[in-house]
Scaffold this active site. Structure first.
Site, PDB file in Angstrom:
ATOM      1  N   GLU A   3      -3.712   9.887  -7.973  1.00  0.00           N
ATOM      2  CA  GLU A   3      -3.262   9.333  -6.693  1.00  0.00           C
ATOM      3  C   GLU A   3      -4.178   8.151  -6.415  1.00  0.00           C
ATOM      4  O   GLU A   3      -5.347   8.329  -6.094  1.00  0.00           O
ATOM      5  CB  GLU A   3      -3.349  10.412  -5.605  1.00  0.00           C
ATOM      6  CG  GLU A   3      -2.307  10.225  -4.531  1.00  0.00           C
ATOM      7  CD  GLU A   3      -2.879   9.631  -3.272  1.00  0.00           C
ATOM      8  OE1 GLU A   3      -3.155   8.400  -3.282  1.00  0.00           O
ATOM      9  OE2 GLU A   3      -3.045  10.371  -2.304  1.00  0.00           O
ATOM     10  N   CYS A  61      -5.122   5.391   2.007  1.00  0.00           N
ATOM     11  CA  CYS A  61      -4.298   4.693   1.011  1.00  0.00           C
ATOM     12  C   CYS A  61      -2.855   4.555   1.479  1.00  0.00           C
ATOM     13  O   CYS A  61      -2.090   3.812   0.892  1.00  0.00           O
ATOM     14  CB  CYS A  61      -4.386   5.392  -0.333  1.00  0.00           C
ATOM     15  SG  CYS A  61      -4.258   7.160  -0.190  1.00  0.00           S
TER      16      CYS A  61
END
Ligand code: ADP
Length: 482
Positions: free
Chosen positions: A254, A288
């Site tokens: 990720e 993010c």
């Protein structure tokens, strides 16, 4: 700092607290005050090997832990987190800086992943195929992939590990966990809770802290580690792909994002502003999934910018232990990056709509004022890079095609958001955006119930939802003849 959950500042290997083999430590800071709040064991390559060995001993392939047993571990961790939400949140706030309420909310969010995995663990039960190919009865088993390395970043010190650990435990995989060196204390608190309150076999969960290069190397090279799950920068993710390629390890990654937040001319502007504030300033903009490029239709860009600037100018920044909207940035390089992005944009012709001019800031602390700039173009650093801080850069666009083109104009593909009253347009645009998560009229991010992950350079694999539960298992087919 003093806490009943920080009695040990060591690693945790094979069911026991373990000091570093060479006695080295590293300092943990409170970003709001600059004070050192703890000295934590910095572990050696041998310590990491010992943790992997402990994991290998806990792994059961021929006589796996039952679904009921694994469910019990998950429920135990969920309950321990919920019952200690205040204290874990206080520790999290002290080392990360995010406002206390937000930190405590993250603990509840983390508990949600263990709860989800416990409630849906039956999905990992074996099943028999209804068809009988080749005249055999086929059973599909979901075997634990093995000992896993879980590497987490500092921006969600408990949320990120919850996503990985819940799925790893559901699968019956032992893990060796490495938190970011900025925020190891929240992880130690979690291990204290698991040690004291959850009955798991020794070696199911192991904690190693310290130099990423040392720990990363062992996790990549040790043949007993069959999978790495990593959340962090694309740069490190690429390195892990290269360093594990000879063993063909499974990687779940990720990585970075560069989220577009698209506001069409028919959108409810007030709702878009409210959602943008919640999305952008969570964790001080250090997430993010937070909007990194705000694309606003040229017909409404002025009105949207004015509404946004008023709200942003009213936001408060300070020590997360006090009643503020935004805490400090994590460290000096994080602060400098925001400063550089704002300066670069203004130097290249952008307009400051809210916040302070970078030349007025002393840079003596890590509190960056929330800032809005308009007139962003492709040449500016904040268009291409993830700012990871409280900057809202606005770009205007003229057509749906242009919005899609600009939105996709990035190597990343994690999260995107679009605001429009037209449902057909929303479906069209969402399908054209190459992002794993596309919010329509909402700035909301990942949740335990839904699979979340990146397209393109934002990563491989999914966390959350049933898809996330299947990341740590391997399907094994056993055909049986008569
Ligand atoms: P960030 O910019 O968010 O700190 P990083 O990718 O640098 O992102 O770090 C995320 C996590 O990965 C942290 O736990 C960090 O210590 C770890 N890490 C950094 N470099 C490596 C590496 N070479 N191998 C394994 N882990 C690493």
């Amino acid at each position: 700092m003093e806490s009943p959950l920080l009695k040990n500042l060591h690693g945790y290997v094979g069911g026991r607290w373990k000091d570093s083999g060479d006695g080295n430590t590293f300092d943990v800071f409170n970003p709001a005050t600059g004070e050192v709040i703890a000295r934590v064991a910095s572990m050696t390559a041998e310590d990491v090997n010992a943790a992997i060995d402990a994991g290998s001993q806990a792994l059961r392939l021929s006589n796996p832990y039952s679904l009921e047993t694994r469910k019990g571990w998950l429920e135990g961790i969920r309950d321990a987190l919920l019952n200690n939400k205040e204290e874990v949140g206080r520790i999290l706030c002290s080392e990360h800086g995010k406002p206390l309420k937000e930190a405590q909310g993250e603990v509840e969010y983390a508990a949600g992943f263990f709860d989800y995995a416990a409630k849906h663990i039956q999905a990992l039960d074996s099943h028999t195929l209804a068809e009988k190919p080749k005249d055999c009865t086929w059973t599909v088993h979901y075997r634990p992939i093995g000992v896993t390395g879980l590497i987490t970043p500092w921006n969600f010190p408990i949320g990120m590990i919850a996503k990985k650990l819940s799925a790893a435990l559901a699968a019956g995989c032992p893990s060796v966990i490495k938190p970011a060196s900025e925020t190891p204390l929240t992880m130690i608190a979690l291990f204290t809770l698991m040690d004291e309150q959850v009955d798991m076999p020794a070696g199911m969960v192991n904690l190693v802290m310290g130099k990423a290069s040392v720990i990363g190397k062992v996790l990549c090279e040790h043949p007993d580690v069959t999978m790495l799950s990593f959340t962090g920068s694309t740069e490190v993710g690429r390195k892990l792909l290269i360093d594990t390629s000879d063993q063909v390890k499974k990687l779940a990654l990720e990585l970075g994002g560069n989220a577009p937040f698209i506001v069409f001319e028919d959108a409810d502007l007030d709702a878009a502003v409210t959602n943008l504030l919640g999305n952008k300033f969570r964790g001080g903009g250090q997430t993010c999934v937070c909007a990194n490029r705000i694309l606003v239709h040229e017909k409404v860009v002025e009105a949207f910018g004015r509404k946004l600037a008023d709200k942003v100018n009213a936001m408060t920044v300070g020590d997360g232990m006090t009643d503020v909207d935004i805490g400090p940035l994590i460290n000096k390089s994080g602060y400098d990056k925001v400063h550089r992005h704002v300066s670069d944009a203004l130097d290249k012709g952008a307009t400051l709509m809210a916040g302070r001019h970078p030349s007025e800031l002393t840079g003596k602390d890590l509190f960056y004022p929330p800032t809005v700039v308009s007139g962003i173009t492709r040449e500016m650093a904040c268009y291409k890079e993830e700012t990871f801080g409280p900057l809202v850069p606005m770009v205007s666009f003229g057509s749906e095609d242009e919005a899609i083109k600009v939105g996709n104009d990035t190597e990343f593909g994690l999260a995107a958001y679009l605001f429009t009253a037209d449902s057909e347009r929303a479906q069209r645009v969402a399908a054209a955006l190459r992002f794993g998560h596309v919010g329509w009229n909402t700035g909301t991010g990942p949740t335990p119930e839904a699979p979340f992950g990146g397209m393109k350079a934002s990563g491989i694999g999914r966390e959350g939802g049933l898809e996330g539960l299947f990341e740590f298992v391997e399907a094994q087919t056993v055909p049986r003849g008569f």
